[in-house]
Motif scaffolding. Structure first.
Motif, PDB file in Angstrom:
ATOM      1  N   VAL A 183      13.805  45.264 -28.076  1.00 60.51           N
ATOM      2  CA  VAL A 183      13.197  45.950 -26.934  1.00 60.51           C
ATOM      3  C   VAL A 183      14.152  45.868 -25.753  1.00 60.51           C
ATOM      4  N   ARG A 184      14.117  46.913 -24.939  1.00 57.97           N
ATOM      5  CA  ARG A 184      14.876  46.967 -23.688  1.00 57.97           C
ATOM      6  C   ARG A 184      13.921  46.753 -22.527  1.00 57.97           C
ATOM      7  N   LEU A 185      14.351  46.039 -21.516  1.00 56.97           N
ATOM      8  CA  LEU A 185      13.514  45.670 -20.379  1.00 56.97           C
ATOM      9  C   LEU A 185      14.107  46.226 -19.100  1.00 56.97           C
ATOM     10  N   ARG A 186      13.234  46.707 -18.221  1.00 55.03           N
ATOM     11  CA  ARG A 186      13.670  47.100 -16.876  1.00 55.03           C
ATOM     12  C   ARG A 186      12.448  47.177 -15.966  1.00 55.03           C
ATOM     13  N   GLY A 187      12.690  47.035 -14.670  1.00 51.84           N
ATOM     14  CA  GLY A 187      11.625  47.140 -13.685  1.00 51.84           C
ATOM     15  C   GLY A 187      11.391  48.581 -13.266  1.00 51.84           C
ATOM     16  N   ASP A 188      10.159  48.874 -12.873  1.00 47.94           N
ATOM     17  CA  ASP A 188       9.797  50.226 -12.470  1.00 47.94           C
ATOM     18  C   ASP A 188       8.795  50.137 -11.323  1.00 47.94           C
ATOM     19  N   GLY A 189       8.642  51.237 -10.582  1.00 48.01           N
ATOM     20  CA  GLY A 189       7.710  51.275  -9.459  1.00 48.01           C
ATOM     21  C   GLY A 189       8.361  50.820  -8.167  1.00 48.01           C
ATOM     22  N   PRO A 190       7.573  50.729  -7.079  1.00 48.81           N
ATOM     23  CA  PRO A 190       8.129  50.302  -5.780  1.00 48.81           C
ATOM     24  C   PRO A 190       8.835  48.960  -5.829  1.00 48.81           C
ATOM     25  N   ALA A 191       8.311  48.025  -6.632  1.00 46.71           N
ATOM     26  CA  ALA A 191       8.949  46.705  -6.748  1.00 46.71           C
ATOM     27  C   ALA A 191       9.946  46.647  -7.888  1.00 46.71           C
ATOM     28  N   GLY A 192      10.254  47.772  -8.511  1.00 48.75           N
ATOM     29  CA  GLY A 192      11.171  47.791  -9.645  1.00 48.75           C
ATOM     30  C   GLY A 192      12.534  47.192  -9.361  1.00 48.75           C
ATOM     31  N   PRO A 193      13.181  47.519  -8.218  1.00 47.72           N
ATOM     32  CA  PRO A 193      14.510  46.947  -7.947  1.00 47.72           C
ATOM     33  C   PRO A 193      14.501  45.437  -7.739  1.00 47.72           C
ATOM     34  N   TRP A 194      13.334  44.833  -7.596  1.00 52.03           N
ATOM     35  CA  TRP A 194      13.274  43.397  -7.354  1.00 52.03           C
ATOM     36  C   TRP A 194      13.352  42.570  -8.635  1.00 52.03           C
ATOM     37  N   PHE A 195      13.161  43.182  -9.812  1.00 53.32           N
ATOM     38  CA  PHE A 195      13.112  42.430 -11.065  1.00 53.32           C
ATOM     39  C   PHE A 195      14.507  42.008 -11.502  1.00 53.32           C
ATOM     40  N   ARG A 196      14.573  40.806 -12.098  1.00 56.27           N
ATOM     41  CA  ARG A 196      15.809  40.285 -12.664  1.00 56.27           C
ATOM     42  C   ARG A 196      15.510  39.732 -14.064  1.00 56.27           C
ATOM     43  N   PHE A 197      16.319  40.160 -15.065  1.00 61.03           N
ATOM     44  CA  PHE A 197      16.159  39.703 -16.434  1.00 61.03           C
ATOM     45  C   PHE A 197      17.441  39.002 -16.873  1.00 61.03           C
ATOM     46  N   ALA A 198      17.277  37.920 -17.662  1.00 59.76           N
ATOM     47  CA  ALA A 198      18.461  37.235 -18.185  1.00 59.76           C
ATOM     48  C   ALA A 198      19.250  38.143 -19.103  1.00 59.76           C
TER      49      ALA A 198
END
Length: 319
Positions: A88-103
């Protein structure tokens, strides 16, 4: 003597019925239920970590709370029930999307395994206090799953609003509103116009059909269909919003008919000119008097008038 012929004929018929029922039961069994088989994994799930393997007591969404500049952490649970690994591929979405960080942006979950994937959310230092929504988008096996994330940003709220660039042009009043705080605002506007002979326009405060986000500037217009044809006016705008935000600004304009005026129009124009001239002379008179008083030198205590000195000089010559 009894005949057994009917019994001999029933037995093959009963066997045929049983065989047909067994065949139907085999046909209605879904093939996927018997064997997952090789190929694309199906039926995988993604949800906030912490619930049971079957989804009991699972959180409906991820809830995080912090102040600007902090890093918040949680886990995402990905379940792969198939007999083959799932990537699976992970990414943030929505207004807070740019705030997400994945290892890692890509995670492989072994067959028949549930994996808890940690992630972080970095709240920007200039984040506005309040609620922000976002999602973690997971894509695998040609399908996608979305996990809702709700973030509560703490900190003091500042409500600040300004009205700028007021301009009166014909039958339209133009102005701009700027949200200079860190909280969304729903402004209210009141308009008042004064002419040479009294109040021309008085609109009480009313809500504007907009929500002004922090840092946003919007240019608006206010119609004035019954603007005067001949007058000198001052228009004043006052805006307010929740949290104690308020500001006001004004602009002046002269309404003069485009064609030459006669009769009553000429008389009114003359009155306006006289009123303006009187005000100008009064201002000039006060300014001139004050300037003369400020620049005239005061006579010293030992200085005698020039006329008295000339008299003394004449008397000495005669003696």
């Amino acid at each position: 003597m009894p005949q057994s012929t009917p019994y001999v004929h029933r037995r093959p018929f009963a066997l045929a019925v049983l065989f047909g029922a067994l065949l139907l039961s085999l046909l209605v069994v879904p093939p996927a239920a018997a064997d997952d088989g090789p190929g694309t994994p199906a039926g995988w799930t993604a949800r906030p970590a912490g619930g049971g393997s079957a989804g009991e007591d699972a959180r409906p969404y991820v809830y995080l709370e912090g102040t600007p500049g902090t890093v918040l952490q949680d886990r995402l649970s990905v379940t792969n029930p198939a007999r083959t690994p799932l990537t699976v591929r992970l990414r943030g979405d929505g207004p807070a999307g740019p705030w997400f960080r994945f290892a890692a942006d890509t995670v492989t979950v072994p067959a028949r395994t549930r994996a808890d994937v940690p992630f972080a959310l970095a709240v920007p230092r200039d984040a506005v206090p309040g609620g922000v929504a976002g999602e973690i988008l997971t894509v695998g096996g040609g399908e996608e799953r979305r996990v809702p994330v709700r973030v509560r940003v703490g900190g003091p709220t500042l409500a600040a609003l300004t009205v700028e660039d007021v301009e009166v042009s014909g039958r339209t009043i133009r102005y701009a509103l700027v949200n200079r705080g860190n909280a969304p605002l729903r402004p209210r506007l009141s308009v008042r116009a004064e002419g040479a002979f009294g109040t021309l326009l008085d609109r009480q405060a009313r809500p504007l059909p907009l929500e002004l986000a922090p840092g946003r500037r919007v240019e608006l217009t206010e119609p004035w269909p019954d603007a005067p044809a001949l007058d000198s006016v001052t228009v004043r705008l006052r805006v307010t919003a929740e949290g104690g935000a308020r500001d006001e600004a004004a602009a002046s304009a002269a309404y003069v008919p485009p064609a030459p005026v006669t009769g009553a129009g000429l008389l009114a124009l003359g009155v306006l000119a006289v009123l303006g001239a009187r005000a100008y002379r009064r201002g000039r008179s006060r300014t001139g008097t004050s300037a003369a008083a400020a620049t005239a030198p005061a006579p010293g205590p030992d200085k005698q008038p020039a006329e008295e000195e000339r008299h003394l000089e004449t008397a000495g010559a005669e003696s």
